[in-house]
Design a protein around this motif. Structure first.
Motif, PDB file in Angstrom:
ATOM      1  N   GLN A  37       0.826  -1.204   0.000  1.00  0.00           N
ATOM      2  CA  GLN A  37       0.000   0.000   0.000  1.00  0.00           C
ATOM      3  C   GLN A  37       0.863   1.258   0.000  1.00  0.00           C
ATOM      4  OE1 GLN A  37      -1.679   1.180   3.778  1.00  0.00           O
ATOM      5  NE2 GLN A  37      -3.714   1.456   2.844  1.00  0.00           N
ATOM      6  N   ALA A  38       1.916   1.251   0.830  1.00  0.00           N
ATOM      7  CA  ALA A  38       2.819   2.403   0.880  1.00  0.00           C
ATOM      8  C   ALA A  38       3.516   2.607  -0.458  1.00  0.00           C
ATOM      9  CB  ALA A  38       3.847   2.212   1.990  1.00  0.00           C
ATOM     10  N   GLY A  39       3.961   1.499  -1.082  1.00  0.00           N
ATOM     11  CA  GLY A  39       4.622   1.593  -2.373  1.00  0.00           C
ATOM     12  C   GLY A  39       3.702   2.092  -3.467  1.00  0.00           C
ATOM     13  N   ALA A  40       2.410   1.816  -3.340  1.00  0.00           N
ATOM     14  CA  ALA A  40       1.450   2.311  -4.327  1.00  0.00           C
ATOM     15  C   ALA A  40       1.214   3.809  -4.178  1.00  0.00           C
ATOM     16  CB  ALA A  40       0.121   1.564  -4.187  1.00  0.00           C
ATOM     17  N   GLN A  41       1.527   4.360  -3.017  1.00  0.00           N
ATOM     18  CA  GLN A  41       1.289   5.780  -2.756  1.00  0.00           C
ATOM     19  C   GLN A  41       2.540   6.629  -2.902  1.00  0.00           C
ATOM     20  OE1 GLN A  41      -0.250   5.583   1.228  1.00  0.00           O
ATOM     21  NE2 GLN A  41      -2.298   4.927   0.585  1.00  0.00           N
ATOM     22  N   SER A  42       3.715   6.017  -2.733  1.00  0.00           N
ATOM     23  CA  SER A  42       4.967   6.777  -2.741  1.00  0.00           C
ATOM     24  C   SER A  42       6.052   5.974  -3.428  1.00  0.00           C
ATOM     25  CB  SER A  42       5.393   7.098  -1.296  1.00  0.00           C
ATOM     26  OG  SER A  42       6.755   7.465  -1.227  1.00  0.00           O
ATOM     27  N   VAL A  68       7.022  -5.998  -6.429  1.00  0.00           N
ATOM     28  CA  VAL A  68       6.009  -6.615  -7.290  1.00  0.00           C
ATOM     29  C   VAL A  68       4.611  -6.269  -6.792  1.00  0.00           C
ATOM     30  CG1 VAL A  68       5.092  -8.792  -8.156  1.00  0.00           C
ATOM     31  CG2 VAL A  68       7.570  -8.500  -7.910  1.00  0.00           C
ATOM     32  N   MET A  69       4.381  -6.417  -5.493  1.00  0.00           N
ATOM     33  CA  MET A  69       3.063  -6.127  -4.941  1.00  0.00           C
ATOM     34  C   MET A  69       2.724  -4.641  -5.049  1.00  0.00           C
ATOM     35  SD  MET A  69       2.803  -8.571  -1.565  1.00  0.00           S
ATOM     36  CE  MET A  69       4.469  -8.275  -0.961  1.00  0.00           C
ATOM     37  N   GLY A  70       3.723  -3.779  -4.821  1.00  0.00           N
ATOM     38  CA  GLY A  70       3.475  -2.347  -4.910  1.00  0.00           C
ATOM     39  C   GLY A  70       3.091  -1.913  -6.310  1.00  0.00           C
ATOM     40  N   LEU A  71       3.771  -2.462  -7.320  1.00  0.00           N
ATOM     41  CA  LEU A  71       3.422  -2.137  -8.704  1.00  0.00           C
ATOM     42  C   LEU A  71       2.018  -2.635  -9.042  1.00  0.00           C
ATOM     43  CD1 LEU A  71       6.767  -2.873 -10.597  1.00  0.00           C
ATOM     44  CD2 LEU A  71       5.752  -0.638 -10.119  1.00  0.00           C
ATOM     45  N   SER A  72       1.687  -3.830  -8.597  1.00  0.00           N
ATOM     46  CA  SER A  72       0.353  -4.360  -8.849  1.00  0.00           C
ATOM     47  C   SER A  72      -0.711  -3.491  -8.187  1.00  0.00           C
ATOM     48  CB  SER A  72       0.257  -5.797  -8.334  1.00  0.00           C
ATOM     49  OG  SER A  72      -1.029  -6.334  -8.545  1.00  0.00           O
ATOM     50  N   LEU A  75      -1.320  -0.370 -10.153  1.00  0.00           N
ATOM     51  CA  LEU A  75      -2.059  -0.598 -11.384  1.00  0.00           C
ATOM     52  C   LEU A  75      -3.522  -0.942 -11.126  1.00  0.00           C
ATOM     53  CD1 LEU A  75       0.587  -2.661 -13.399  1.00  0.00           C
ATOM     54  CD2 LEU A  75      -0.163  -0.321 -13.874  1.00  0.00           C
ATOM     55  N   PHE A  76      -3.794  -1.742 -10.100  1.00  0.00           N
ATOM     56  CA  PHE A  76      -5.130  -2.305  -9.917  1.00  0.00           C
ATOM     57  C   PHE A  76      -5.796  -1.897  -8.607  1.00  0.00           C
ATOM     58  CE2 PHE A  76      -2.606  -5.385 -12.444  1.00  0.00           C
ATOM     59  CZ  PHE A  76      -3.296  -5.272 -13.644  1.00  0.00           C
ATOM     60  N   VAL A  78      -5.347  -0.895  -4.255  1.00  0.00           N
ATOM     61  CA  VAL A  78      -4.892  -1.620  -3.077  1.00  0.00           C
ATOM     62  C   VAL A  78      -6.030  -2.500  -2.582  1.00  0.00           C
ATOM     63  CG1 VAL A  78      -3.955  -1.437  -0.746  1.00  0.00           C
ATOM     64  CG2 VAL A  78      -3.351   0.273  -2.466  1.00  0.00           C
ATOM     65  N   ASN A  79      -5.938  -3.791  -2.865  1.00  0.00           N
ATOM     66  CA  ASN A  79      -6.950  -4.740  -2.430  1.00  0.00           C
ATOM     67  C   ASN A  79      -6.312  -6.125  -2.346  1.00  0.00           C
ATOM     68  OD1 ASN A  79      -7.347  -6.109  -5.185  1.00  0.00           O
ATOM     69  ND2 ASN A  79      -7.840  -3.969  -5.673  1.00  0.00           N
ATOM     70  N   ALA A  80      -7.051  -7.061  -1.790  1.00  0.00           N
ATOM     71  CA  ALA A  80      -6.499  -8.400  -1.576  1.00  0.00           C
ATOM     72  C   ALA A  80      -6.081  -9.054  -2.886  1.00  0.00           C
ATOM     73  CB  ALA A  80      -7.525  -9.273  -0.849  1.00  0.00           C
ATOM     74  N   TRP A  81      -6.874  -8.891  -3.938  1.00  0.00           N
ATOM     75  CA  TRP A  81      -6.564  -9.557  -5.200  1.00  0.00           C
ATOM     76  C   TRP A  81      -5.307  -8.978  -5.853  1.00  0.00           C
ATOM     77  CZ3 TRP A  81      -8.557 -13.897  -7.369  1.00  0.00           C
ATOM     78  CH2 TRP A  81      -9.685 -14.434  -6.769  1.00  0.00           C
ATOM     79  N   SER A  82      -5.154  -7.663  -5.826  1.00  0.00           N
ATOM     80  CA  SER A  82      -3.972  -7.069  -6.472  1.00  0.00           C
ATOM     81  C   SER A  82      -2.693  -7.469  -5.755  1.00  0.00           C
ATOM     82  CB  SER A  82      -4.095  -5.538  -6.508  1.00  0.00           C
ATOM     83  OG  SER A  82      -4.022  -4.981  -5.209  1.00  0.00           O
ATOM     84  N   ILE A  83      -2.797  -7.792  -4.469  1.00  0.00           N
ATOM     85  CA  ILE A  83      -1.619  -8.189  -3.700  1.00  0.00           C
ATOM     86  C   ILE A  83      -1.357  -9.680  -3.804  1.00  0.00           C
ATOM     87  CG2 ILE A  83      -0.775  -8.420  -1.322  1.00  0.00           C
ATOM     88  CD1 ILE A  83      -2.049  -5.659  -0.781  1.00  0.00           C
TER      89      ILE A  83
END
Length: 592
Positions: A37-42, A68-72, A75-76, A78-83
């Motif tokens: 989640q942090a990687g998706a924001q910063s 990998v999880m942050g990039l996903s 893109l998609f 922050v949710n259980a499936w994207s992680i």
């Protein structure tokens, strides 16, 4: 297309098993989900592997898996499936790559057997449906093995260098554990590559350099950035990646001298040869482990040169990793054993097909028969407490197939082989389906049905005050609507919406609210980040809105900064209870 149908069916079945009801596990390991989640924001948080977007502290691993999880998540959402979906896809890729590696030395049948064994190993099903770093680690190590096989067959320094790159990135996934395969990779190339020893030594040097570059560039970058311009390195007492790699996550795992660890040895059992077959780890990995040992020994006798090379590669992987896991005195959890699954699958595929080719010889027939009988007995013992009926069926089926294999010169192969395959895979397969059907969460997951060990492997440690302090050392809290609303209110005015002792506590509040939460003291609450003085300066500067919960676990080793911070907050500010959690408003001024 028809020739590829068995592989396609294997991959499709693996995908269904790994993706089925995947979202039921929610955030799974909230610690890594918060980092995603942090990687998706910063982008800064993404690069360093920070647990929050305001960059207070990193996860206690190198960050390749969170990349990998942050990039996903970017893109998609922050949710259980994207992680979790990236982990499942890594599992499918691992099965396919293992098939390809084994096929090159032992043929398609061996590759299919290897892939099926990996796909149906319970701990593999668990970890390819979970968001710990192990999924990416396994994929990268199999990639390294595949490249080593290609390099050994043609004495190719380029393929060997690619193997080094794969292991280097595996280091960026889970540090020194990645290096357990190196003795097998290096010795196989040195002994089997068809070129002069001097050239092989040079090729190994080039591959080592590629590994150092692939795994070292991030370490160098972090070490060159001033400490004040980046987050604290989680798990380190001196804010150093090198200390983390060589200490807490390195030699400390072998010796048990892990500064900053809590729990004092509880939860990972006694070191010794029986550890992998014991109650904690047996149901995770031991279904076909004795079989692999038998087929490794018998396979060397029955195999040709190419298959022996494959057995040496995967056998070295298995032996070194198994010995380290069996005798390490530091923290070890049952899910670590997923690193053994590719080697077990490859050895069984290569060894079984090598013996089958010589089944008319009494020795080969006896080895095949004995291996299957051992499999049936082992699976029976592991299934007995969970499903006695299935245990009995597997034992009977396995013993009948073992007799058929011993009498392979007269028993029809079209009947014996399918029965043998079903007998060998039915036990772990059923347990794997039960694993996929069970939501798993927490820091220490365990494969299998709901056995009371989900969400922390039976070790849940919380601070004084119980539930009023939120979650625990290995589990994350789920804030209620009232607390989420409080954290979100005017959150844009603050660098951190809140602070809490321990990364799992902070992760639960952060994931529930979407607001950065400082993890005081890192994962165990024993990192010196921040110090009391630094925390007080953040409070004076208005960087942190709330403090949540209490002091967490008392430090056995490492820093006591988090305890001092919690005591200062409790002595300085008034607590109110919101959603069952003690909340201190750090912007209200001294109240006592």
């Amino acid at each position: 297309m028809r020739a590829r149908l068995p592989l396609l069916l294997l991959l499709a079945g693996t995908a269904v098993l790994y993706l089925w009801r995947l979202g039921d596990s929610g955030w799974a390991n909230a610690y890594y989900s918060a980092a995603a989640q942090a990687g998706a924001q910063s982008w800064q948080a993404w690069f360093f592997g920070s647990t929050d977007a305001a960059n207070s502290i990193t996860v206690d691993k190198t960050p390749a898996a969170t990349w990998v999880m942050g990039l996903s998540a970017r893109l998609f959402g922050v949710n259980a499936w994207s992680i979790l979906v990236p982990q499942a896809l890594m599992g499918v890729a691992s099965v396919g790559l293992l098939y390809a590696a084994v096929k090159r030395v032992a043929g398609e049948a061996a590759g299919l057997i290897a892939g099926a064994v990996l796909a149906l190993t319970p701990v593999a099903v668990l970890m390819f449906r979970f968001n710990n770093p192990d999924a990416l680690l396994v994929l990268l190590l199999i990639a390294g093995a595949y490249c080593t096989v290609r390099a050994t067959g043609t004495a190719s320094w380029k393929w060997l260098a690619l193997a080094g790159v794969a292991v280097g990135f595996a280091f960026l996934t889970k540090m020194l554990q990645a290096f357990l395969v190196l003795p097998a990779f290096g010795l196989v190339y040195l002994l089997a590559a068809p070129t002069a020893v001097r050239k092989k030594a040079w090729h190994l040097a080039v591959a080592s350099g590629a590994m150092v570059v692939a795994g070292g560039w991030w370490v160098l970058a972090v070490e060159l950035v001033p400490a004040g311009s980046r987050p604290h390195i989680g798990g380190s007492q001196s804010d150093s990646v090198l200390e983390l790699a060589l200490g807490y996550n390195g030699l400390g795992r072998l010796t048990g001298d892990e500064v900053g660890s809590v729990g004092g040895g509880r939860g990972w059992g006694s070191a010794g040869w029986s550890r992998l077959l014991g109650a904690e780890m047996g149901s995770q990995i031991a279904w076909l482990l004795p079989t692999a040992v038998v087929l490794l020994i018998a396979g060397f006798w029955a195999a040709d040169h190419r298959r022996r090379t494959g057995l040496a590669l995967w056998g070295g992987w298995l032996v070194v990793t198994a010995v380290v896991f069996s005798f390490m005195n530091g923290i070890i959890h049952a899910y670590y054993t997923v690193a053994l699954a590719p080697a077990i699958g490859a050895i069984i595929g290569i060894g079984a097909t090598a013996l089958w080719r010589r089944r008319q010889e009494p020795g080969a027939a006896a080895a095949l028969s004995g291996a299957l009988a051992i499999t049936a007995l082992q699976c029976y013992l592991l299934l007995l407490d969970w499903s006695p009926g299935l245990a009995a069926a597997v034992l009977v089926l396995g013993l009948l197939a073992a007799v058929g294999l011993f009498l392979s010169t007269v028993a029809p192969a079209a009947v014996v082989v399918p029965i043998a395959v079903v007998a060998a895979l039915l036990g772990p397969g059923a347990y794997s389906v039960a694993t996929a059907a069970t939501p798993h969460s927490g820091a220490v997951p365990s494969a299998g049905p709901d056995n009371g060990m989900r969400g922390g492997g039976g070790l849940v440690l919380i601070g004084p005050g119980g539930g009023r302090d939120g979650g625990g050392l290995l589990s994350a809290p789920t804030p209620d609507v009232e607390l989420v609303g409080l954290l979100r209110e005017n959150s844009g005015k603050y660098r951190w919406g809140a602070a809490a002792v321990g990364s799992n506590n902070a992760a639960g509040y952060q994931l529930g609210s979407g607001v950065p939460v400082m993890a005081v003291g890192g994962f165990n609450g024993t990192d010196p980040a921040p110090t009391l003085e630094e925390f007080q300066e953040h409070v004076r500067s208005g960087h942190i809105h709330y403090f949540l919960g209490g002091a967490g676990m008392p430090a056995e080793t490492g820093s006591d900064a988090s305890e001092r911070i919690a005591e200062w907050v409790q002595d300085t500010f008034e607590a109110v209870t919101v959603g069952g959690v003690d909340v201190y408003d750090l912007t209200a001024g001294a109240q006592r």
